[in-house]
Design an enzyme around this catalytic site. Sequence first.
Site, PDB file in Angstrom:
ATOM      1  N   ASP A  33      17.279  30.099  -0.624  1.00 22.39           N
ATOM      2  CA  ASP A  33      16.385  30.435   0.486  1.00 22.39           C
ATOM      3  C   ASP A  33      15.820  29.133   1.062  1.00 22.39           C
ATOM      4  O   ASP A  33      16.540  28.425   1.766  1.00 22.39           O
ATOM      5  CB  ASP A  33      15.311  31.385  -0.081  1.00 22.39           C
ATOM      6  CG  ASP A  33      14.386  31.958   0.965  1.00 22.39           C
ATOM      7  OD1 ASP A  33      14.841  32.175   2.091  1.00 22.39           O
ATOM      8  OD2 ASP A  33      13.208  32.201   0.654  1.00 22.39           O
ATOM      9  N   ARG A  81      15.659  45.577  -8.727  1.00 22.67           N
ATOM     10  CA  ARG A  81      16.730  44.721  -9.260  1.00 22.67           C
ATOM     11  C   ARG A  81      17.946  45.550  -9.672  1.00 22.67           C
ATOM     12  O   ARG A  81      19.079  45.071  -9.618  1.00 22.67           O
ATOM     13  CB  ARG A  81      16.240  43.950 -10.492  1.00 22.67           C
ATOM     14  CG  ARG A  81      15.203  42.876 -10.202  1.00 22.67           C
ATOM     15  CD  ARG A  81      15.060  41.964 -11.414  1.00 22.67           C
ATOM     16  NE  ARG A  81      13.849  41.176 -11.406  1.00 22.67           N
ATOM     17  CZ  ARG A  81      13.706  40.009 -10.770  1.00 22.67           C
ATOM     18  NH1 ARG A  81      14.703  39.517 -10.069  1.00 22.67           N
ATOM     19  NH2 ARG A  81      12.576  39.352 -10.823  1.00 22.67           N
TER      20      ARG A  81
HETATM   21  P1  IMP Z   1      13.757  29.134  -2.751  1.00 27.21           P
HETATM   22  O1  IMP Z   1      13.137  28.158  -3.699  1.00 27.21           O
HETATM   23  O2  IMP Z   1      12.906  29.356  -1.530  1.00 27.21           O
HETATM   24  O3  IMP Z   1      15.187  28.817  -2.373  1.00 27.21           O
HETATM   25  O4  IMP Z   1      13.657  30.531  -3.484  1.00 27.21           O
HETATM   26  C1  IMP Z   1      14.658  31.097  -4.188  1.00 27.21           C
HETATM   27  C2  IMP Z   1      14.115  32.308  -4.914  1.00 27.21           C
HETATM   28  O5  IMP Z   1      13.287  33.133  -4.057  1.00 27.21           O
HETATM   29  C3  IMP Z   1      15.257  33.207  -5.315  1.00 27.21           C
HETATM   30  O6  IMP Z   1      15.765  32.847  -6.576  1.00 27.21           O
HETATM   31  C4  IMP Z   1      14.630  34.575  -5.293  1.00 27.21           C
HETATM   32  O7  IMP Z   1      14.007  34.855  -6.537  1.00 27.21           O
HETATM   33  C5  IMP Z   1      13.564  34.498  -4.222  1.00 27.21           C
HETATM   34  N1  IMP Z   1      14.033  35.070  -2.930  1.00 27.21           N
HETATM   35  C6  IMP Z   1      14.305  34.398  -1.807  1.00 27.21           C
HETATM   36  N2  IMP Z   1      14.707  35.239  -0.831  1.00 27.21           N
HETATM   37  C7  IMP Z   1      14.695  36.480  -1.362  1.00 27.21           C
HETATM   38  C8  IMP Z   1      15.036  37.789  -0.845  1.00 27.21           C
HETATM   39  O8  IMP Z   1      15.432  38.003   0.307  1.00 27.21           O
HETATM   40  N3  IMP Z   1      14.888  38.821  -1.714  1.00 27.21           N
HETATM   41  C9  IMP Z   1      14.459  38.661  -3.011  1.00 27.21           C
HETATM   42  N4  IMP Z   1      14.152  37.460  -3.523  1.00 27.21           N
HETATM   43  C10 IMP Z   1      14.254  36.380  -2.719  1.00 27.21           C
HETATM   44 MG    MG Z   2      12.512  36.568  -7.401  1.00 26.90          MG
END
Ligand code: IMP
Ligand code: MG
Length: 180
Positions: A104, A166
Amino acid sequence: MPMKKDIEKVLFSEEQIAQIVDRLGATITKDYENKNLLLVGILKGSVIFMADLMRKINLPCKIEFMALSSYGASTRSSGVVRIIKDLSIDIEDYDVLIIEDILDSGNTLSKLKAMLELRNPKSLKICAFFDKPERRTADIKADYIGAEIPDEFIVGYGLDFTEKYRNLPYVGVIKPELYN
Ligand code: IMP
Ligand code: MG
């Protein structure tokens, strides 16, 4: 079905997910032949993907898990990434492939990658089922991606909203009223 009523639309059916996993498994099998593959699943989101993907990798490999937390419980991840559960082995001899549910902002994976690089694995790559490139703030790319998606919050196939959904076997978007 008690969960199905919460889903506004299905984005990836079980059949579509299975096809994506088949493709990733075949590619990884080709790329890691004669390597010493260690799959590192990031808890909890990757569990279902990990279980499916490892059965589509036709090579000897080992598995490990890590759990991480980024401070704060908002939908945007904050700066600090903490290891809640660490690997149980030394990774120096391994070609490590991190298995993640979704990339993300990239904050979690960029911090994790930097932490694992310090342990001198033979190689270190990332496989994420979903990628939301529009949301990226950290300088990181996955080496293997299942599917690119727009900036929508998805659940199912391991992905949660407040620890729920989940176990949904497909991936969908929940109804907006449930966010409130
Ligand atoms: P990042 O550090 O922003 O890349 O976050 C990654 C983490 O955010 C993932 O491992 C997920 O646990 C959570 N995440 C990000 N987008 C989503 C989504 O659309 N649905 C559910 N969890 C998400
Ligand atoms: Mg999560």
